[in-house]
Design a protein around this motif. Sequence first.
Motif, mmCIF file in Angstrom:
data_model
loop_
_atom_site.group_PDB
_atom_site.id
_atom_site.type_symbol
_atom_site.label_atom_id
_atom_site.label_comp_id
_atom_site.label_asym_id
_atom_site.label_seq_id
_atom_site.Cartn_x
_atom_site.Cartn_y
_atom_site.Cartn_z
ATOM 1 N N THR A 142 12.257 7.538 3.770
ATOM 2 C CA THR A 142 11.600 8.395 2.497
ATOM 3 C C THR A 142 12.663 9.104 1.879
ATOM 4 N N TRP A 163 -4.530 12.722 5.758
ATOM 5 C CA TRP A 163 -3.421 12.344 6.641
ATOM 6 C C TRP A 163 -3.878 12.108 8.115
ATOM 7 N N TRP A 206 3.023 4.208 9.602
ATOM 8 C CA TRP A 206 2.042 5.514 10.355
ATOM 9 C C TRP A 206 1.826 5.398 11.692
ATOM 10 N N ALA A 207 2.167 6.470 12.438
ATOM 11 C CA ALA A 207 1.934 6.520 13.730
ATOM 12 C C ALA A 207 2.801 5.164 14.384
ATOM 13 N N LYS A 228 5.264 2.449 -2.918
ATOM 14 C CA LYS A 228 5.178 2.008 -4.378
ATOM 15 C C LYS A 228 6.477 1.968 -5.216
ATOM 16 N N GLY A 287 9.402 8.206 7.208
ATOM 17 C CA GLY A 287 10.272 9.428 7.671
ATOM 18 C C GLY A 287 11.431 9.197 8.416
ATOM 19 N N GLY A 288 11.536 8.628 9.557
ATOM 20 C CA GLY A 288 12.664 8.520 10.464
ATOM 21 C C GLY A 288 12.386 7.637 11.569
ATOM 22 N N TYR A 338 0.897 -0.927 0.112
ATOM 23 C CA TYR A 338 -0.018 -0.054 0.149
ATOM 24 C C TYR A 338 0.931 1.227 0.136
ATOM 25 N N ASN A 357 5.943 6.442 -2.037
ATOM 26 C CA ASN A 357 7.284 6.309 -1.796
ATOM 27 C C ASN A 357 7.331 4.474 -1.625
#
Length: 156
Positions: free
Chosen positions: A135, A44, A79-80, A15, A108-109, A8, A13
């Motif tokens: 990312t 978001w 995510w979270a 993808k 992201g990190g 998903y 990214n």
Amino acid sequence: MKALVIYYSRTGNTKIAGEAIARELGCDVEEIFDTVNRSGPIGWFMAGRQASGKMLTKLQPLKKDLAGYDIVIIGTPVWAYTMSTPVRTLLAENKDKIKKVAFFLTMGGRGDATTFQGMEEVCGKKPVATLALLTKNVKNGTYVEAIKKFAGSLKA
Ligand SMILES: Cc1cc2nc3c(=O)[nH]c(=O)nc-3n(C[C@H](O)[C@H](O)[C@H](O)COP(=O)(O)O)c2cc1C
């Protein structure tokens, strides 16, 4: 060994990573689509809430049958600090069809360890390999070597 890469990606990214892994393995690939519109700031915000609440969603029907593959390689954005809601749903609904599994993610990190752990719990299977990409590395193209190594470990 018959392999499927399934992922998903909300903003592209995961993808990029998923398509590159599939190219490297020369295997089937499928993108998962949600029935929920997750674009924009509201998308978001809801994504974060639903992921941290471990909620499920309604996915668009899959094209491939996961039971037809020796290994399924599953990709998600973080995510979270956990997997995305569509990937949680995919795992919950298909775990009994999966023989062997590997995971990859983009982030992201932070949050790779908790995400992989959560995926293993929902799937009920230990992954044979995992790959976490930042990312920024996906965006600047410096992810290619990591993907080659990951794909190589799956071929071995
Ligand atoms: C709702 C939401 C929550 C996120 N939470 C995290 C997080 O906890 N840790 C992190 O490193 N990145 C987090 N990110 C960033 C994404 O994991 C990152 O941008 C990823 O590459 C997005 O992949 P995609 O383009 O395939 O959707 C979050 C993004 C969204 C939309």
